[in-house]
Design an enzyme around this catalytic site. Sequence first.
Site, PDB file in Angstrom:
ATOM      1  N   SER A  32       0.866  -1.191   0.000  1.00  0.00           N
ATOM      2  CA  SER A  32       0.000   0.000   0.000  1.00  0.00           C
ATOM      3  C   SER A  32       0.895   1.232   0.000  1.00  0.00           C
ATOM      4  O   SER A  32       2.106   1.118   0.243  1.00  0.00           O
ATOM      5  CB  SER A  32      -0.890   0.002   1.245  1.00  0.00           C
ATOM      6  N   ASP A  35      -1.202  -1.520  -3.977  1.00  0.00           N
ATOM      7  CA  ASP A  35      -2.568  -1.574  -3.452  1.00  0.00           C
ATOM      8  C   ASP A  35      -3.078  -0.134  -3.276  1.00  0.00           C
ATOM      9  O   ASP A  35      -2.393   0.701  -2.673  1.00  0.00           O
ATOM     10  CB  ASP A  35      -2.499  -2.294  -2.090  1.00  0.00           C
ATOM     11  N   ASP A  70      -7.018   3.538  -7.735  1.00  0.00           N
ATOM     12  CA  ASP A  70      -8.302   3.584  -7.030  1.00  0.00           C
ATOM     13  C   ASP A  70      -8.930   4.973  -7.190  1.00  0.00           C
ATOM     14  O   ASP A  70      -8.667   5.893  -6.425  1.00  0.00           O
ATOM     15  CB  ASP A  70      -8.089   3.256  -5.550  1.00  0.00           C
ATOM     16  N   GLU A 117     -11.335   0.308  -9.770  1.00  0.00           N
ATOM     17  CA  GLU A 117     -12.388   0.038  -8.775  1.00  0.00           C
ATOM     18  C   GLU A 117     -13.639   0.852  -9.063  1.00  0.00           C
ATOM     19  O   GLU A 117     -13.580   2.027  -9.397  1.00  0.00           O
ATOM     20  CB  GLU A 117     -11.887   0.346  -7.354  1.00  0.00           C
ATOM     21  N   GLY A 153     -10.402  -3.399   7.248  1.00  0.00           N
ATOM     22  CA  GLY A 153     -10.177  -3.341   8.689  1.00  0.00           C
ATOM     23  C   GLY A 153     -10.791  -4.503   9.453  1.00  0.00           C
ATOM     24  O   GLY A 153     -11.306  -5.455   8.867  1.00  0.00           O
ATOM     25  N   GLY A 169     -11.018  -6.042   1.225  1.00  0.00           N
ATOM     26  CA  GLY A 169     -11.657  -6.127   2.542  1.00  0.00           C
ATOM     27  C   GLY A 169     -12.118  -7.523   2.886  1.00  0.00           C
ATOM     28  O   GLY A 169     -13.191  -7.712   3.454  1.00  0.00           O
ATOM     29  N   SER A 207     -10.772  -9.946   4.891  1.00  0.00           N
ATOM     30  CA  SER A 207     -10.307 -10.657   6.088  1.00  0.00           C
ATOM     31  C   SER A 207     -11.491 -11.239   6.837  1.00  0.00           C
ATOM     32  O   SER A 207     -12.590 -10.671   6.831  1.00  0.00           O
ATOM     33  CB  SER A 207      -9.533  -9.698   7.006  1.00  0.00           C
ATOM     34  N   ASP A 230      -5.349  -8.401   4.526  1.00  0.00           N
ATOM     35  CA  ASP A 230      -4.332  -7.670   5.271  1.00  0.00           C
ATOM     36  C   ASP A 230      -4.601  -7.774   6.776  1.00  0.00           C
ATOM     37  O   ASP A 230      -3.751  -8.222   7.545  1.00  0.00           O
ATOM     38  CB  ASP A 230      -4.342  -6.195   4.826  1.00  0.00           C
TER      39      ASP A 230
HETATM   40  P1  13P Z   1      -8.797  -6.437   5.031  1.00  0.00           P
HETATM   41  O1  13P Z   1      -8.720  -5.226   5.918  1.00  0.00           O
HETATM   42  O2  13P Z   1     -10.141  -7.082   5.140  1.00  0.00           O
HETATM   43  O3  13P Z   1      -7.698  -7.376   5.281  1.00  0.00           O
HETATM   44  O4  13P Z   1      -8.670  -5.937   3.524  1.00  0.00           O
HETATM   45  C1  13P Z   1      -7.408  -5.677   2.961  1.00  0.00           C
HETATM   46  C2  13P Z   1      -7.515  -5.030   1.630  1.00  0.00           C
HETATM   47  O5  13P Z   1      -8.535  -5.000   0.987  1.00  0.00           O
HETATM   48  C3  13P Z   1      -6.281  -4.433   1.070  1.00  0.00           C
HETATM   49  O6  13P Z   1      -6.554  -3.677  -0.059  1.00  0.00           O
END
Ligand code: 13P
Length: 330
Positions: free
Chosen positions: A56, A93, A115, A145, A190, A233, A235, A277
Amino acid sequence: MVSYKELGLVNSRELFKKAMEGGYAIPAFNFNNMEQLQAIISACVETKSPVILQVSSGARKYANQTLLRYMAQGAVEFAKELGYPIPIVLHLDHGDSFELCKSCIEFGFSSVMIDGSHLPYDENVALTKKVVDYAHQFDVTVEGELGVLAGIEDDVKAEHHTYTDPAQVVDFVSRTGVDSLAISIGTSHGAYKFKPEQCTIDENGRLVPPPLRFDILKEVEKRIPGFPIVLHGASSVPQEYVDEINRYGGKLKDSIGVPEEQLREAAKSAVCKINIDSDGRLAMTAAVRRVLWTQPAEFDPRKYLGPARDELKKLYMHKTQNVLGSAGKA
Ligand code: 13P
């Protein structure tokens, strides 16, 4: 200018094609330090999974872009040394400007995300196209995106979701020439993806979040068949890590992620890249807290970063084998 090809990296085109045909998704794991990188590479080599190493802009500031690039180059050699040279993509990213994407491409990245999802639609199209036109000269792949994810990921923040409008995808993809498209179907960045009041409670007393909007995903697939889709996102926020962090002095409250069964389902569809992440951050923090809490006299960083690395490797192997289905595909 350094070409990623000289570094032994690959772009994402071929990987996504195979993932689409095979009904699995390529893991995109974020990294910004050595232990994370060692864990990602050893887990993916051991499970024979292709991998996308994600950086990132926050990671770039934290670790230094030159160092990160050499680390990725080192990762290619490390995989060979471990005995199985898996395909490795180095990906930016959430790139937020043409200049940042260009600089990453010149530094040896094989894939970038631009993005522009927070911009008015036409500006998103124009910015994404500008990056694509530049990147494709060097055979670097580009992710765009449409739709906005809620949550926080380093410098990227949004209060609320804006779900992707399937009516826009054909126009966006054809006008920009992007290679893959990140969409918003209810995941968020997150560790706090859902509020407890949005969830139901299962027989084990665990909170179950509302399902992702698979209807939007299906509609997108119908309009751009065979086109690689990306899920940010993603996770799952394993409760064991949250419990362990809190047991050893942490204060995480109401952390809820995307259930793994839903990611498994997504991976079988046109979703070819799944971004993870936060789960790595949780695994690492849980292990570090456990050591520092139970062995307060310890002050050798290897004694807490080593267990963190082991925990990360376990997590990544689980993701490739049991969630994304990318194990054995390298
Ligand atoms: P998480 O916060 O769900 O791990 O998402 C990470 C992400 O999308 C990185 O671009």
